[in-house]
Design a protein around this motif. Structure first.
Motif, PDB file in Angstrom:
ATOM      1  N   CYS A  10     -67.746 -68.675  92.285  1.00  0.00           N
ATOM      2  CA  CYS A  10     -67.552 -69.471  91.074  1.00  0.00           C
ATOM      3  C   CYS A  10     -68.570 -69.079  89.998  1.00  0.00           C
ATOM      4  O   CYS A  10     -68.235 -69.008  88.807  1.00  0.00           O
TER       5      CYS A  10
ATOM      6  N   VAL B 101     -61.968 -70.660  90.568  1.00  0.00           N
ATOM      7  CA  VAL B 101     -62.587 -71.828  89.939  1.00  0.00           C
ATOM      8  C   VAL B 101     -61.884 -73.105  90.399  1.00  0.00           C
ATOM      9  O   VAL B 101     -62.533 -74.142  90.606  1.00  0.00           O
TER      10      VAL B 101
ATOM     11  N   SER C 270     -63.212 -74.205  93.545  1.00  0.00           N
ATOM     12  CA  SER C 270     -64.583 -74.742  93.479  1.00  0.00           C
ATOM     13  C   SER C 270     -64.588 -76.256  93.595  1.00  0.00           C
ATOM     14  O   SER C 270     -65.607 -76.863  93.933  1.00  0.00           O
TER      15      SER C 270
END
Length: 530
Positions: A226, A358, A361
């Motif tokens: 990330c 992402v 994440s």
């Protein structure tokens, strides 16, 4: 698990079982009895039903952590790497929810980059200090945060804190899952919001079911991809030339109101981890240096919070003039905003890979919420403690999925409302904990004012009257200073411009609680002697 409910197989087992049951009855331990090291990692509970005992053993055979809210004994604290305490917070905050709070500075709060950046840096540093402070208690006592709170609120009043903590964990989990779903939708518009929420939630559930070690192992590495994606996004945004650091700064009451409200939101986000900070240091040895604990947690929090929020605030400046960015933001929220940066500026296909990373994440961000919510649920009552931790983990996941799916299209409003609301009650919680520690338990001398043997004995803990009364006064302060869509307090209206004024509920809640708890607690101690 507390006392053994497994059928005793020998005379020795029967004698041991009888001794432990008698001791629990005498001390009022409510089942918080640590098993001997012969059953490593297991806490046995005297009142657990046959069904739940069998269920616990079955889950344990597949690697599910069996220990719940019970104290971690010294001989089981084998988490010797201090860096793990920083790693769990590094991964939890190196994600899209942090980016989202930075990104809404421009479209929601109406700030420019300069004023948003100053708030992000200074307020995050202030907000993480309570989280670092509470992390110190984990190695010292091996107690989960909600049980530690009995030292400050008493045996019974702490149940109110548990309820607020449950709301915080599940509320944040739903907000975070929505962010992940928005990102997945930005990758593939055909993915419905509910499907994205389910993907993120089920992945989080698997890790949290396994428990403390699995959470720490995952968080130790989850931040790396990330972080790389955010660096790529930063480079792509610089390449685009859309950054506007000189957005005109508003002046007067409107600007003051926006600044104060955003300060409250950022503080609420940073301090939000306070409610379960000690949960992630309980397996550290009691000899762990307080300085080491504090610095690792501080660095693990401040770096991702400041870096990622600043990036979000910078990218959101493009919304003011760039119609393409506006279109992406309207279609897929902050996930669309990230897509607007990556898609035209990186190689085709790589942008989608970045967005997926992402989106995932969110798993690291939600792990602390879903792992810790089980402890608060167990701490509510004797009956809820009898239910294994992993069952509550499954229950919590089902609840926040049920909240997140209908709230998918209301994300920005939810984010602003929830981070401020989190800050409201945590400011009250932190005020009482700090006063109790530093003024009434000799906090400047360390932890000498605490006796871990008192934690399950209501007659040796604070009665809780001063805490409850101070909480109520703090709520009055919050009501006077809060600024939400549905209500604006008197002081909030005076602090800002027309409309919703300025949200100063966090600060008034802390001040009202802090000031009233000192004399009330002094009187309580003189009357009850504890």
């Amino acid at each position: 698990m507390g006392l053994s409910t497994f059928p005793p197989q020998s005379k020795t087992d029967i004698e041991s079982y009888t001794h432990e049951k008698t001791r629990a009855s005498d001390t009022g331990d409510e089942g918080f009895i640590t098993a001997s090291s012969s059953r490593e990692g297991v806490v046995l509970e005297s009142d657990k039903s046959w069904f739940f005992s069998r269920l616990q053993r079955f889950a344990g055979s597949y690697g599910v952590e069996e220990r719940g809210v019970e104290r971690v004994p010294e001989d089981e604290r084998r988490d010797t790497r201090a860096s793990k305490m920083g790693g769990v917070w590094l991964a939890a905050n190196m994600g899209m929810p942090t980016f989202a709070l930075g990104a809404v500075a421009v479209p929601i709060f109406g700030l420019g980059f300069v004023d948003a950046a100053l708030i992000i840096v200074l307020v995050n540093i202030l907000g993480v200090l309570p989280v670092c402070f509470f992390a110190l208690f984990g190695p010292k006592f091996g107690l989960r945060q909600i049980i530690l709170s009995r030292f400050w609120f008493g045996h019974y009043a702490v149940k109110l804190i548990a309820i607020f903590q449950i709301i915080t964990c599940l509320g944040w989990a739903s907000v975070n899952a929505i962010v992940g779903a928005q990102l997945l939708k930005a990758v593939n518009p055909d993915i419905p919001g509910w499907a994205g929420i389910l993907i993120v939630s089920l992945a989080t559930l698997i890790i949290c079911l396994l428990g403390y070690k699995a959470v720490h192992f995952y968080e130790r590495y989850a931040w790396i991809p990330c972080f790389v994606v955010f660096l790529v996004a930063m480079g792509a945004f610089i390449k685009s030339g859309e950054f506007d650091s000189l957005l005109p700064l508003a002046t007067g009451p409107s600007e003051r109101g926006a600044v104060l409200s955003y300060i409250g939101a950022v503080f609420g986000f940073a301090v939000g981890w306070s409610a379960y900070s000690a949960d992630y240091s309980v397996y550290q040895p009691s000899t762990r240096s307080t300085r080491s604990t504090f610095l690792w947690v501080f660095s693990g929090l401040t770096f991702p919070l400041i870096f990622v929020m600043l990036l979000g605030a910078a990218i959101s400046t493009a919304l003011v003039k760039n119609e393409e960015y506006q279109k992406h933001y309207e279609n897929a929220g902050v996930g669309g905003l990230m897509a607007a940066v990556l898609t035209p500026n990186v190689e085709p296909g790589f942008d989608k890979a970045c967005l997926i990373l992402v989106a995932l994440s969110i798993i690291a961000t939600n792990c602390p919420n879903i792992y810790s919510v089980s402890f608060s649920l167990q701490a509510l009552a004797r009956q809820t403690q009898q239910v294994p931790r992993f069952v509550w983990t499954i229950f919590g996941t089902a609840v926040y999925v049920g909240i997140g799916i209908p709230g998918y299209n209301l994300f920005e409003t939810w984010l602003e409302t929830f981070v401020l609301s989190t800050g409201y009650w945590l400011s009250i919680y932190v005020a009482i904990a700090l006063v109790e520690h530093f003024l009434f338990r000799g906090g400047l001398r360390g932890f000498s004012g605490y006796d871990v043997g008192d934690i399950h004995k209501p007659e040796l803990l604070p009665p809780g009257f001063a805490a409850i009364a101070s909480c109520l006064v703090g709520v009055v302060g919050v009501a006077l200073g809060m600024s939400q869509e549905w209500y604006t307090g008197v002081i909030a209206r005076l602090c800002g411009g027309e409309g919703h004024g300025a949200d100063v509920g966090v600060w008034l809640g802390f001040a009202f609680t802090f000031i009233t708890y000192i004399p009330l607690r002094a009187v309580e101690r003189s009357c009850f002697g504890r």
